[in-house]
Design a protein around this motif. Structure first.
Motif, PDB file in Angstrom:
ATOM      1  N   LEU A  24      -7.001 -11.601   0.225  1.00  0.00           N
ATOM      2  CA  LEU A  24      -7.356 -10.234  -0.137  1.00  0.00           C
ATOM      3  C   LEU A  24      -6.133  -9.455  -0.632  1.00  0.00           C
ATOM      4  CD1 LEU A  24      -9.666  -8.116  -0.121  1.00  0.00           C
ATOM      5  CD2 LEU A  24      -8.911  -7.508   2.174  1.00  0.00           C
ATOM      6  N   GLY A  25      -5.025  -9.576   0.086  1.00  0.00           N
ATOM      7  CA  GLY A  25      -3.800  -8.876  -0.310  1.00  0.00           C
ATOM      8  C   GLY A  25      -3.306  -9.300  -1.680  1.00  0.00           C
ATOM      9  N   LEU A  26      -3.291 -10.617  -1.921  1.00  0.00           N
ATOM     10  CA  LEU A  26      -2.851 -11.101  -3.225  1.00  0.00           C
ATOM     11  C   LEU A  26      -3.820 -10.683  -4.331  1.00  0.00           C
ATOM     12  CD1 LEU A  26      -1.613 -14.675  -2.258  1.00  0.00           C
ATOM     13  CD2 LEU A  26      -0.214 -12.662  -2.824  1.00  0.00           C
ATOM     14  N   GLY A  27      -5.118 -10.660  -4.008  1.00  0.00           N
ATOM     15  CA  GLY A  27      -6.115 -10.221  -4.989  1.00  0.00           C
ATOM     16  C   GLY A  27      -5.947  -8.755  -5.365  1.00  0.00           C
ATOM     17  N   ILE A  28      -5.689  -7.918  -4.376  1.00  0.00           N
ATOM     18  CA  ILE A  28      -5.496  -6.481  -4.637  1.00  0.00           C
ATOM     19  C   ILE A  28      -4.241  -6.263  -5.477  1.00  0.00           C
ATOM     20  CG2 ILE A  28      -4.986  -4.245  -3.565  1.00  0.00           C
ATOM     21  CD1 ILE A  28      -6.768  -5.172  -1.205  1.00  0.00           C
ATOM     22  N   ILE A  29      -3.163  -6.959  -5.112  1.00  0.00           N
ATOM     23  CA  ILE A  29      -1.925  -6.833  -5.884  1.00  0.00           C
ATOM     24  C   ILE A  29      -2.141  -7.335  -7.311  1.00  0.00           C
ATOM     25  CG2 ILE A  29       0.433  -7.718  -6.116  1.00  0.00           C
ATOM     26  CD1 ILE A  29       0.555  -7.650  -3.012  1.00  0.00           C
ATOM     27  N   GLY A  30      -2.822  -8.464  -7.452  1.00  0.00           N
ATOM     28  CA  GLY A  30      -3.113  -9.009  -8.782  1.00  0.00           C
ATOM     29  C   GLY A  30      -3.947  -8.050  -9.620  1.00  0.00           C
ATOM     30  N   ALA A  31      -4.947  -7.423  -9.002  1.00  0.00           N
ATOM     31  CA  ALA A  31      -5.779  -6.452  -9.715  1.00  0.00           C
ATOM     32  C   ALA A  31      -4.950  -5.246 -10.140  1.00  0.00           C
ATOM     33  CB  ALA A  31      -6.948  -6.004  -8.843  1.00  0.00           C
ATOM     34  N   ALA A  80      -0.404  -1.709  -4.915  1.00  0.00           N
ATOM     35  CA  ALA A  80       0.576  -1.778  -3.832  1.00  0.00           C
ATOM     36  C   ALA A  80      -0.094  -1.753  -2.463  1.00  0.00           C
ATOM     37  CB  ALA A  80       1.569  -0.627  -3.950  1.00  0.00           C
ATOM     38  N   ILE A  81      -1.327  -1.308  -2.392  1.00  0.00           N
ATOM     39  CA  ILE A  81      -2.066  -1.298  -1.126  1.00  0.00           C
ATOM     40  C   ILE A  81      -2.244  -2.728  -0.609  1.00  0.00           C
ATOM     41  CG2 ILE A  81      -4.338  -0.785  -0.118  1.00  0.00           C
ATOM     42  CD1 ILE A  81      -4.436   1.656  -1.976  1.00  0.00           C
ATOM     43  N   GLY A  82      -2.187  -3.703  -1.487  1.00  0.00           N
ATOM     44  CA  GLY A  82      -2.301  -5.098  -1.090  1.00  0.00           C
ATOM     45  C   GLY A  82      -1.197  -5.558  -0.161  1.00  0.00           C
ATOM     46  N   ILE A  83      -0.128  -4.795  -0.061  1.00  0.00           N
ATOM     47  CA  ILE A  83       0.966  -5.138   0.847  1.00  0.00           C
ATOM     48  C   ILE A  83       0.500  -5.046   2.302  1.00  0.00           C
ATOM     49  CG2 ILE A  83       3.234  -4.367   1.674  1.00  0.00           C
ATOM     50  CD1 ILE A  83       3.813  -3.536  -1.243  1.00  0.00           C
TER      51      ILE A  83
END
Length: 64
Positions: A16-23, A33-36
Motif C-alpha cells: 500500500l505504501g509503495l502504491g501510494i508513493i508510486g501514484a 508522501a503519505i505513503g511513508i
C-alpha cells in the motif's frame, strides 16, 4: 510500545505504501508522501492507531 503489526499486515502496508508513493510520483502530487506512513509502521512493526482499540495482528507467541 509493543509490536502489534503481524506478517500479513506488514506485507499489505508495504504494498500500500509503495502504491501510494508510486501514484504520487505518477500524478506529480506531493500527497504521495503519505505513503511513508504505512512503510514506517511496517518497518517498525508498531501501529499507534491500533493502541486505543487494543488491536494486534501479531501471533500471540511472537509479541514482544
Amino acid at each position: 510500545m509493543k509490536v502489534n503489526v503481524g506478517s500479513a499486515d506488514r506485507i499489505i502496508r508495504i504494498i500500500l505504501g509503495l502504491g501510494i508513493i508510486g501514484a504520487g510520483i505518477y500524478t506529480q502530487n506531493w500527497l504521495g508522501a503519505i505513503g511513508i506512513i504505512p512503510l514506517v509502521t511496517a518497518a517498525t512493526r508498531r501501529c499507534p492507531a491500533y493502541l486505543p482499540f487494543g488491536l494486534s495482528t501479531c501471533e500471540k507467541h511472537k509479541r514482544e
